[in-house]
Write a protein that holds these residues in place. Sequence first.
Motif, short mmCIF file in Angstrom:
data_model
loop_
_atom_site.label_atom_id
_atom_site.label_comp_id
_atom_site.label_asym_id
_atom_site.label_seq_id
_atom_site.Cartn_x
_atom_site.Cartn_y
_atom_site.Cartn_z
N GLU A 174 -6.93 -7.19 1.33
CA GLU A 174 -6.79 -8.64 1.11
C GLU A 174 -5.45 -9.16 1.64
O GLU A 174 -5.37 -10.30 2.12
CB GLU A 174 -6.93 -8.95 -0.37
N ARG A 175 -4.41 -8.34 1.56
CA ARG A 175 -3.10 -8.77 2.06
C ARG A 175 -2.99 -8.63 3.57
O ARG A 175 -1.99 -9.06 4.16
CB ARG A 175 -1.99 -7.92 1.40
N GLY A 176 -3.98 -8.01 4.20
CA GLY A 176 -3.94 -7.82 5.64
C GLY A 176 -3.15 -6.62 6.09
O GLY A 176 -2.85 -6.47 7.29
N GLU A 177 -2.83 -5.71 5.17
CA GLU A 177 -2.07 -4.52 5.53
C GLU A 177 -2.92 -3.51 6.29
O GLU A 177 -2.40 -2.77 7.14
CB GLU A 177 -1.52 -3.83 4.27
N ILE A 178 -4.20 -3.44 5.95
CA ILE A 178 -5.10 -2.47 6.57
C ILE A 178 -6.40 -3.18 6.92
O ILE A 178 -6.69 -4.27 6.41
CB ILE A 178 -5.37 -1.27 5.63
N PRO A 179 -7.22 -2.59 7.79
CA PRO A 179 -8.40 -3.29 8.29
C PRO A 179 -9.48 -3.54 7.24
O PRO A 179 -9.61 -2.78 6.26
CB PRO A 179 -8.93 -2.34 9.38
N GLU A 180 -10.25 -4.59 7.48
CA GLU A 180 -11.46 -4.83 6.69
C GLU A 180 -12.39 -3.63 6.84
O GLU A 180 -12.45 -3.00 7.90
CB GLU A 180 -12.19 -6.08 7.20
N GLY A 181 -13.12 -3.34 5.77
CA GLY A 181 -14.07 -2.24 5.82
C GLY A 181 -13.47 -0.89 5.51
O GLY A 181 -14.16 0.13 5.57
N THR A 182 -12.17 -0.85 5.16
CA THR A 182 -11.54 0.42 4.79
C THR A 182 -12.17 0.96 3.51
O THR A 182 -12.34 0.24 2.54
CB THR A 182 -10.03 0.24 4.58
N ARG A 214 -10.85 8.80 -11.82
CA ARG A 214 -9.46 8.65 -11.37
C ARG A 214 -9.38 7.94 -10.02
O ARG A 214 -8.48 7.12 -9.81
CB ARG A 214 -8.79 10.03 -11.30
N VAL A 215 -10.29 8.25 -9.12
CA VAL A 215 -10.27 7.59 -7.81
C VAL A 215 -10.57 6.10 -7.97
O VAL A 215 -9.92 5.25 -7.37
CB VAL A 215 -11.28 8.26 -6.85
N GLU A 216 -11.56 5.77 -8.82
CA GLU A 216 -11.89 4.36 -9.04
C GLU A 216 -10.74 3.61 -9.69
O GLU A 216 -10.55 2.42 -9.43
CB GLU A 216 -13.16 4.26 -9.89
N GLU A 217 -9.96 4.29 -10.52
CA GLU A 217 -8.81 3.65 -11.15
C GLU A 217 -7.80 3.18 -10.10
O GLU A 217 -7.19 2.11 -10.25
CB GLU A 217 -8.13 4.65 -12.11
N TRP A 218 -7.64 3.94 -9.02
CA TRP A 218 -6.64 3.62 -8.01
C TRP A 218 -7.22 2.88 -6.80
O TRP A 218 -6.44 2.36 -5.98
CB TRP A 218 -5.94 4.90 -7.56
N ALA A 219 -8.52 2.82 -6.67
CA ALA A 219 -9.12 2.17 -5.51
C ALA A 219 -8.71 0.70 -5.35
O ALA A 219 -8.57 0.23 -4.21
CB ALA A 219 -10.64 2.28 -5.58
N PRO A 220 -8.50 -0.07 -6.44
CA PRO A 220 -8.10 -1.47 -6.25
C PRO A 220 -6.83 -1.66 -5.44
O PRO A 220 -6.67 -2.69 -4.77
CB PRO A 220 -7.93 -1.98 -7.69
N CYS A 221 -5.91 -0.70 -5.45
CA CYS A 221 -4.69 -0.88 -4.67
C CYS A 221 -5.01 -0.91 -3.18
O CYS A 221 -4.32 -1.59 -2.41
CB CYS A 221 -3.67 0.20 -5.00
N VAL A 222 -6.05 -0.19 -2.78
CA VAL A 222 -6.46 -0.21 -1.37
C VAL A 222 -7.18 -1.52 -1.06
O VAL A 222 -6.94 -2.14 -0.01
CB VAL A 222 -7.35 1.00 -1.05
N LEU A 272 0.82 -1.21 0.00
CA LEU A 272 0.00 0.00 0.00
C LEU A 272 0.85 1.26 0.00
O LEU A 272 0.58 2.17 -0.81
CB LEU A 272 -0.95 0.00 1.20
N PRO A 273 1.87 1.39 0.84
CA PRO A 273 2.68 2.61 0.78
C PRO A 273 3.29 2.85 -0.60
O PRO A 273 3.31 3.98 -1.09
CB PRO A 273 3.76 2.36 1.84
N GLY A 274 3.77 1.77 -1.22
CA GLY A 274 4.35 1.93 -2.55
C GLY A 274 3.33 2.36 -3.58
O GLY A 274 3.60 3.24 -4.41
N ASP A 275 2.14 1.75 -3.54
CA ASP A 275 1.09 2.11 -4.49
C ASP A 275 0.64 3.55 -4.29
O ASP A 275 0.45 4.30 -5.26
CB ASP A 275 -0.11 1.18 -4.33
N LEU A 276 0.48 3.97 -3.04
CA LEU A 276 0.01 5.33 -2.77
C LEU A 276 1.08 6.35 -3.13
O LEU A 276 0.76 7.45 -3.60
CB LEU A 276 -0.41 5.48 -1.31
N ARG A 277 2.35 6.00 -2.94
CA ARG A 277 3.41 6.91 -3.39
C ARG A 277 3.40 7.05 -4.91
O ARG A 277 3.60 8.15 -5.44
CB ARG A 277 4.78 6.40 -2.93
N ALA A 278 3.16 5.97 -5.62
CA ALA A 278 3.07 6.04 -7.08
C ALA A 278 1.93 6.95 -7.50
O ALA A 278 2.07 7.76 -8.43
CB ALA A 278 2.89 4.64 -7.66
#
Length: 207
Positions: free
Chosen positions: A148-156, A135-143, A87-93
């Motif tokens: 799914e990877r367990g980096e952030i809570p369910e329901g984010t 644009r937001v929907e284009e990037w939403a899958p990274c979140v 997630l940090p890498g995707d959001l930095r991109a």
Amino acid sequence: MDSESMGPGTVRPGGRTARVRAAVLRAAGDALVEQGFDRLDLADIARRAEVGKTTVYRRWGTVPVVVADLLADMAEQSLPRTETGSLPGDLRANARLVRRTLSDPRQGPLFKAVIAAATCDARTAEALRRFYDIRVEEWAPCVRQAVERGEIPEGTDAHEVVRAVSAPLYYRLLTGVGPLRESDADRAADAAAAAARAGVYVRRGAS
């Protein structure tokens, strides 16, 4: 039904129609940056684009429709998301892409002009909202993938995380507090990632 009789931006036209659209939208962007929304004029846009006035009036009809199509074209031309595996890498991109766009000598002033136009014209405001929704929907899958990877809570709320990345960068653009640096982009991304990990963007009632 051909592309000329459909609403602007509803299809990706080819041939002469595509060339005319590209010329008109380029001219409209130039005029918007130079003169502002209030002084936009279809005849002037046609002159700048070296296109017949009749063609411009027939296809677009009004200035707000031209601006809406300009935003649709900008959404079509935007680069796709980058996936880095975290997630940090995707959001930095994402943040760095926003920063490059807003720092561009043409794109930055164009966004400022469109945002200003949206404050006084409902159709432009709706077109701007659609642009950012795309644009937001284009990037939403990274979140969602981070969930799914367990980096952030369910329901984010994926959309809110993505919006949180670009919001500080637009603030700096619109307030003129200084040039947008890559470090500003990284800071915005890291802050959004940290807030997401802390559960700030978990939707209320999410299980």
